[in-house]
Scaffold this motif. Sequence first.
Motif, PDB file in Angstrom:
ATOM      1  N   LYS A 115       0.829  -1.203   0.000  1.00  0.00           N
ATOM      2  CA  LYS A 115       0.000   0.000   0.000  1.00  0.00           C
ATOM      3  C   LYS A 115       0.867   1.258   0.000  1.00  0.00           C
ATOM      4  CE  LYS A 115      -4.195  -1.719   2.129  1.00  0.00           C
ATOM      5  NZ  LYS A 115      -5.140  -1.560   3.249  1.00  0.00           N
ATOM      6  N   TYR A 116       2.008   1.201   0.661  1.00  0.00           N
ATOM      7  CA  TYR A 116       2.922   2.336   0.674  1.00  0.00           C
ATOM      8  C   TYR A 116       3.404   2.650  -0.739  1.00  0.00           C
ATOM      9  CZ  TYR A 116       7.031   5.197   1.621  1.00  0.00           C
ATOM     10  OH  TYR A 116       7.952   6.204   1.627  1.00  0.00           O
ATOM     11  N   TRP A 117       3.834   1.628  -1.472  1.00  0.00           N
ATOM     12  CA  TRP A 117       4.376   1.852  -2.811  1.00  0.00           C
ATOM     13  C   TRP A 117       3.269   2.209  -3.794  1.00  0.00           C
ATOM     14  CZ3 TRP A 117       9.074   2.939  -2.272  1.00  0.00           C
ATOM     15  CH2 TRP A 117       9.895   2.246  -1.391  1.00  0.00           C
ATOM     16  N   LYS A 118       2.077   1.606  -3.663  1.00  0.00           N
ATOM     17  CA  LYS A 118       0.973   1.920  -4.580  1.00  0.00           C
ATOM     18  C   LYS A 118       0.472   3.344  -4.395  1.00  0.00           C
ATOM     19  CE  LYS A 118      -0.814  -2.710  -5.334  1.00  0.00           C
ATOM     20  NZ  LYS A 118      -1.929  -3.641  -5.085  1.00  0.00           N
ATOM     21  N   ALA A 119       0.548   3.878  -3.175  1.00  0.00           N
ATOM     22  CA  ALA A 119       0.071   5.232  -2.890  1.00  0.00           C
ATOM     23  C   ALA A 119       1.031   6.295  -3.397  1.00  0.00           C
ATOM     24  CB  ALA A 119      -0.152   5.404  -1.392  1.00  0.00           C
ATOM     25  N   GLY A 120       2.202   5.920  -3.801  1.00  0.00           N
ATOM     26  CA  GLY A 120       3.156   6.898  -4.313  1.00  0.00           C
ATOM     27  C   GLY A 120       4.383   7.042  -3.449  1.00  0.00           C
ATOM     28  N   GLY A 121       4.470   6.267  -2.388  1.00  0.00           N
ATOM     29  CA  GLY A 121       5.674   6.258  -1.566  1.00  0.00           C
ATOM     30  C   GLY A 121       5.937   7.570  -0.861  1.00  0.00           C
ATOM     31  N   GLU A 122       7.094   8.137  -1.134  1.00  0.00           N
ATOM     32  CA  GLU A 122       7.542   9.350  -0.446  1.00  0.00           C
ATOM     33  C   GLU A 122       6.677  10.568  -0.759  1.00  0.00           C
ATOM     34  OE1 GLU A 122      11.740  10.043  -0.887  1.00  0.00           O
ATOM     35  OE2 GLU A 122      12.132   7.905  -0.877  1.00  0.00           O
ATOM     36  N   LYS A 123       5.947  10.538  -1.867  1.00  0.00           N
ATOM     37  CA  LYS A 123       5.082  11.660  -2.209  1.00  0.00           C
ATOM     38  C   LYS A 123       3.839  11.687  -1.318  1.00  0.00           C
ATOM     39  CE  LYS A 123       6.537  11.507  -6.994  1.00  0.00           C
ATOM     40  NZ  LYS A 123       6.157  11.119  -8.339  1.00  0.00           N
ATOM     41  N   SER A 124       3.324  10.516  -0.963  1.00  0.00           N
ATOM     42  CA  SER A 124       2.096  10.443  -0.170  1.00  0.00           C
ATOM     43  C   SER A 124       2.360  10.452   1.330  1.00  0.00           C
ATOM     44  CB  SER A 124       1.319   9.178  -0.532  1.00  0.00           C
ATOM     45  OG  SER A 124       0.942   9.227  -1.882  1.00  0.00           O
ATOM     46  N   TYR A 125       3.501   9.993   1.751  1.00  0.00           N
ATOM     47  CA  TYR A 125       3.857   9.972   3.169  1.00  0.00           C
ATOM     48  C   TYR A 125       5.099  10.838   3.343  1.00  0.00           C
ATOM     49  CZ  TYR A 125       0.594   6.158   3.223  1.00  0.00           C
ATOM     50  OH  TYR A 125      -0.543   5.412   3.086  1.00  0.00           O
ATOM     51  N   ARG A 126       4.876  12.125   3.601  1.00  0.00           N
ATOM     52  CA  ARG A 126       5.988  13.081   3.658  1.00  0.00           C
ATOM     53  C   ARG A 126       6.665  13.024   5.015  1.00  0.00           C
ATOM     54  NH1 ARG A 126       2.399  17.510   1.536  1.00  0.00           N
ATOM     55  NH2 ARG A 126       2.455  18.016   3.727  1.00  0.00           N
ATOM     56  N   PHE A 127       7.960  12.885   4.965  1.00  0.00           N
ATOM     57  CA  PHE A 127       8.812  12.864   6.145  1.00  0.00           C
ATOM     58  C   PHE A 127       8.999  14.300   6.618  1.00  0.00           C
ATOM     59  CE2 PHE A 127      13.207  13.380   7.579  1.00  0.00           C
ATOM     60  CZ  PHE A 127      13.201  12.544   8.666  1.00  0.00           C
ATOM     61  N   LEU A 128       8.691  14.586   7.893  1.00  0.00           N
ATOM     62  CA  LEU A 128       8.817  15.941   8.421  1.00  0.00           C
ATOM     63  C   LEU A 128      10.014  16.110   9.346  1.00  0.00           C
ATOM     64  CD1 LEU A 128       5.108  16.795   9.227  1.00  0.00           C
ATOM     65  CD2 LEU A 128       6.448  17.485   7.259  1.00  0.00           C
ATOM     66  N   LEU A 129      10.201  15.173  10.260  1.00  0.00           N
ATOM     67  CA  LEU A 129      11.245  15.331  11.266  1.00  0.00           C
ATOM     68  C   LEU A 129      11.756  13.963  11.693  1.00  0.00           C
ATOM     69  CD1 LEU A 129      12.403  17.825  12.735  1.00  0.00           C
ATOM     70  CD2 LEU A 129      10.795  17.406  14.553  1.00  0.00           C
ATOM     71  N   SER A 130      13.081  13.828  11.787  1.00  0.00           N
ATOM     72  CA  SER A 130      13.660  12.547  12.188  1.00  0.00           C
ATOM     73  C   SER A 130      13.677  12.427  13.705  1.00  0.00           C
ATOM     74  CB  SER A 130      15.077  12.400  11.637  1.00  0.00           C
ATOM     75  OG  SER A 130      15.943  13.285  12.304  1.00  0.00           O
ATOM     76  N   SER A 131      13.870  11.226  14.171  1.00  0.00           N
ATOM     77  CA  SER A 131      13.878  10.981  15.613  1.00  0.00           C
ATOM     78  C   SER A 131      15.078  11.628  16.292  1.00  0.00           C
ATOM     79  CB  SER A 131      13.874   9.476  15.881  1.00  0.00           C
ATOM     80  OG  SER A 131      14.994   8.877  15.270  1.00  0.00           O
ATOM     81  N   GLN A 132      16.183  11.829  15.561  1.00  0.00           N
ATOM     82  CA  GLN A 132      17.359  12.469  16.153  1.00  0.00           C
ATOM     83  C   GLN A 132      17.124  13.949  16.425  1.00  0.00           C
ATOM     84  OE1 GLN A 132      17.890  10.673  13.185  1.00  0.00           O
ATOM     85  NE2 GLN A 132      18.767   8.826  14.060  1.00  0.00           N
ATOM     86  N   ARG A 133      16.212  14.581  15.688  1.00  0.00           N
ATOM     87  CA  ARG A 133      15.952  16.008  15.844  1.00  0.00           C
ATOM     88  C   ARG A 133      14.885  16.298  16.907  1.00  0.00           C
ATOM     89  NH1 ARG A 133      18.677  19.929  13.114  1.00  0.00           N
ATOM     90  NH2 ARG A 133      16.730  21.029  13.102  1.00  0.00           N
ATOM     91  N   MET A 134      14.156  15.279  17.345  1.00  0.00           N
ATOM     92  CA  MET A 134      13.098  15.487  18.331  1.00  0.00           C
ATOM     93  C   MET A 134      13.629  15.258  19.744  1.00  0.00           C
ATOM     94  SD  MET A 134       9.624  14.149  16.610  1.00  0.00           S
ATOM     95  CE  MET A 134      10.107  12.536  16.077  1.00  0.00           C
TER      96      MET A 134
END
Length: 148
Positions: free
Chosen positions: A93-112
Amino acid sequence: PMRVKTSSKLVSTDVKSNTANIKHTISCEMVPLCRDDLVIADRRVDGGFKLSGRLCLVNKMSSMVHFVDASPARGGNGNHSVEDAFADLHAEKYWKAGGEKSYRFLLSSQRMVRFVVLDVELCEKDRRGVSITDESNNGNSIYTGPSS
């Protein structure tokens, strides 16, 4: 979770000795998310993903991605359950939805920064949804924290 593509290509053949040289290629593409990453799921995601359009934290990575709602609904009719704050996403489902375009990465765990909430004070609201302030605060509606 990852997507795997395999291909094979005939390089050369020897008819006399009945042998063939075949080039095998394996391509693996992993979901570029890690545990505790902050992600926003696009509203247009198909497949019934119940946290679409919301901030999500990646809770666990296994054969699928386990999300937790980072901005749970407040107030309303009170029909929200704990199960509504969790969602699982299969790799297909992740790849069919468009991958990185549909699930945008905002902040990594190292920055929180991890923190613990020590005290919670509920605010009362009037019929219009405006916070009722006490007179000791001189009419200000700014939360000052617990009194010690």
